[in-house]
Design a protein around this motif. Structure first.
Motif, PDB file in Angstrom:
ATOM      1  N   ALA A 234      -1.495  45.356 -31.781  1.00 49.15           N
ATOM      2  CA  ALA A 234      -0.189  44.938 -31.286  1.00 49.15           C
ATOM      3  C   ALA A 234       0.890  45.310 -32.295  1.00 49.15           C
ATOM      4  N   GLY A 235       2.106  45.402 -31.834  1.00 49.99           N
ATOM      5  CA  GLY A 235       3.219  45.716 -32.720  1.00 49.99           C
ATOM      6  C   GLY A 235       3.337  47.211 -32.958  1.00 49.99           C
ATOM      7  N   SER A 236       4.129  47.555 -33.932  1.00 46.04           N
ATOM      8  CA  SER A 236       4.464  48.956 -34.183  1.00 46.04           C
ATOM      9  C   SER A 236       3.504  49.664 -35.124  1.00 46.04           C
ATOM     10  N   GLY A 237       2.678  48.901 -35.829  1.00 52.79           N
ATOM     11  CA  GLY A 237       1.815  49.497 -36.836  1.00 52.79           C
ATOM     12  C   GLY A 237       2.490  49.648 -38.186  1.00 52.79           C
ATOM     13  N   GLN A 238       3.759  49.220 -38.303  1.00 54.32           N
ATOM     14  CA  GLN A 238       4.451  49.276 -39.588  1.00 54.32           C
ATOM     15  C   GLN A 238       3.993  48.121 -40.466  1.00 54.32           C
ATOM     16  N   GLN A 239       4.312  48.202 -41.756  1.00 54.60           N
ATOM     17  CA  GLN A 239       3.877  47.183 -42.714  1.00 54.60           C
ATOM     18  C   GLN A 239       4.470  45.827 -42.364  1.00 54.60           C
ATOM     19  N   SER A 240       3.624  44.798 -42.364  1.00 56.16           N
ATOM     20  CA  SER A 240       4.076  43.440 -42.059  1.00 56.16           C
ATOM     21  C   SER A 240       4.911  42.872 -43.195  1.00 56.16           C
ATOM     22  N   VAL A 241       5.840  41.999 -42.838  1.00 57.17           N
ATOM     23  CA  VAL A 241       6.596  41.213 -43.814  1.00 57.17           C
ATOM     24  C   VAL A 241       6.152  39.773 -43.623  1.00 57.17           C
ATOM     25  N   THR A 242       5.711  39.145 -44.704  1.00 57.46           N
ATOM     26  CA  THR A 242       5.210  37.776 -44.610  1.00 57.46           C
ATOM     27  C   THR A 242       5.958  36.870 -45.569  1.00 57.46           C
ATOM     28  N   GLY A 243       5.853  35.586 -45.331  1.00 58.16           N
ATOM     29  CA  GLY A 243       6.467  34.590 -46.206  1.00 58.16           C
ATOM     30  C   GLY A 243       5.404  33.787 -46.913  1.00 58.16           C
ATOM     31  N   VAL A 244       5.686  33.403 -48.147  1.00 61.75           N
ATOM     32  CA  VAL A 244       4.785  32.545 -48.913  1.00 61.75           C
ATOM     33  C   VAL A 244       5.578  31.343 -49.413  1.00 61.75           C
ATOM     34  N   SER A 245       4.865  30.277 -49.746  1.00 59.25           N
ATOM     35  CA  SER A 245       5.530  29.047 -50.179  1.00 59.25           C
ATOM     36  C   SER A 245       6.065  29.127 -51.604  1.00 59.25           C
ATOM     37  N   ALA A 246       5.401  29.909 -52.465  1.00 59.91           N
ATOM     38  CA  ALA A 246       5.792  29.958 -53.878  1.00 59.91           C
ATOM     39  C   ALA A 246       7.129  30.684 -54.047  1.00 59.91           C
ATOM     40  N   ALA A 247       8.072  30.013 -54.695  1.00 62.70           N
ATOM     41  CA  ALA A 247       9.404  30.603 -54.895  1.00 62.70           C
ATOM     42  C   ALA A 247       9.399  31.704 -55.938  1.00 62.70           C
ATOM     43  N   ASP A 248       8.371  31.735 -56.801  1.00 65.77           N
ATOM     44  CA  ASP A 248       8.351  32.710 -57.893  1.00 65.77           C
ATOM     45  C   ASP A 248       7.301  33.798 -57.669  1.00 65.77           C
ATOM     46  N   ASP A 249       6.952  34.054 -56.408  1.00 67.36           N
ATOM     47  CA  ASP A 249       5.964  35.082 -56.098  1.00 67.36           C
ATOM     48  C   ASP A 249       6.522  36.457 -56.449  1.00 67.36           C
ATOM     49  N   GLY A 250       5.807  37.190 -57.295  1.00 66.73           N
ATOM     50  CA  GLY A 250       6.294  38.481 -57.779  1.00 66.73           C
ATOM     51  C   GLY A 250       6.423  39.544 -56.703  1.00 66.73           C
TER      52      GLY A 250
END
Length: 162
Positions: A1-17
């Motif tokens: 499903a979708g376009s096959g492009q790279q997913s953008v995700t969210g994480v809870s940690a505010a300091d995720d590199g």
């Protein structure tokens, strides 16, 4: 499903590199470093780790069925679907304030509502576009490198107070 492009995700940690994005001028625009971002201005957000731009288009996102948000382009260059309008109150996007990002071409708001992926990115949340503004599409800069305002901006603010 979708376009096959790279997913953008969210994480809870505010300091995720892996969560750092560079604010740039809209597609084909010149934006000098140190220029403040105006509320209502179109910008691009380029992911520092991959050099891809935050992008949206009329594909359904895989988990929620909202509009897909992906990472697109190479070395910071994609297309006009990488442009987002900064929606905020006042004149400028202020460091500690909450803002919304509205996709310049399809009008959806950059959002996260809690749907979580399984393997291989278990626990990461789907970032997608939603037609309605809500508490799910407020964003706030938590950390990063902040540029000093340009001398032109400092002079403009000084004279505005006279």
């Amino acid at each position: 499903a979708g376009s096959g492009q790279q997913s953008v995700t969210g994480v809870s940690a505010a300091d995720d590199g892996n969560s750092y994005w560079r604010v740039r001028g809209r597609t084909a625009a010149v934006c000098q470093r140190g220029t403040p971002v105006r509320c209502g201005q179109a910008i691009r957000l380029t992911h520092l780790g991959t050099g891809r731009n935050l992008h949206s288009h009329r594909f359904a996102s895989p988990l929620s069925g909202n509009q897909e948000v992906s990472a697109f382009g190479e070395a910071g260059e994609g297309d006009y679907l990488d442009d987002w309008t900064v929606v905020c109150s006042g004149t400028y996007w202020v460091r500690d304030s909450e803002v919304r990002f509205q996709h310049a071409s399809t009008d959806v708001f950059l959002s996260v509502t809690g749907e979580q992926y399984g393997r291989p990115i278990h626990g990461q949340k789907e970032v997608h576009g939603m037609a309605a503004s809500s508490q799910n599409n407020y964003w706030k800069v938590m950390e990063g490198i902040f540029m000093q305002p340009s001398e032109v901006f400092k002079a403009e603010r000084y004279h505005a107070e006279l």
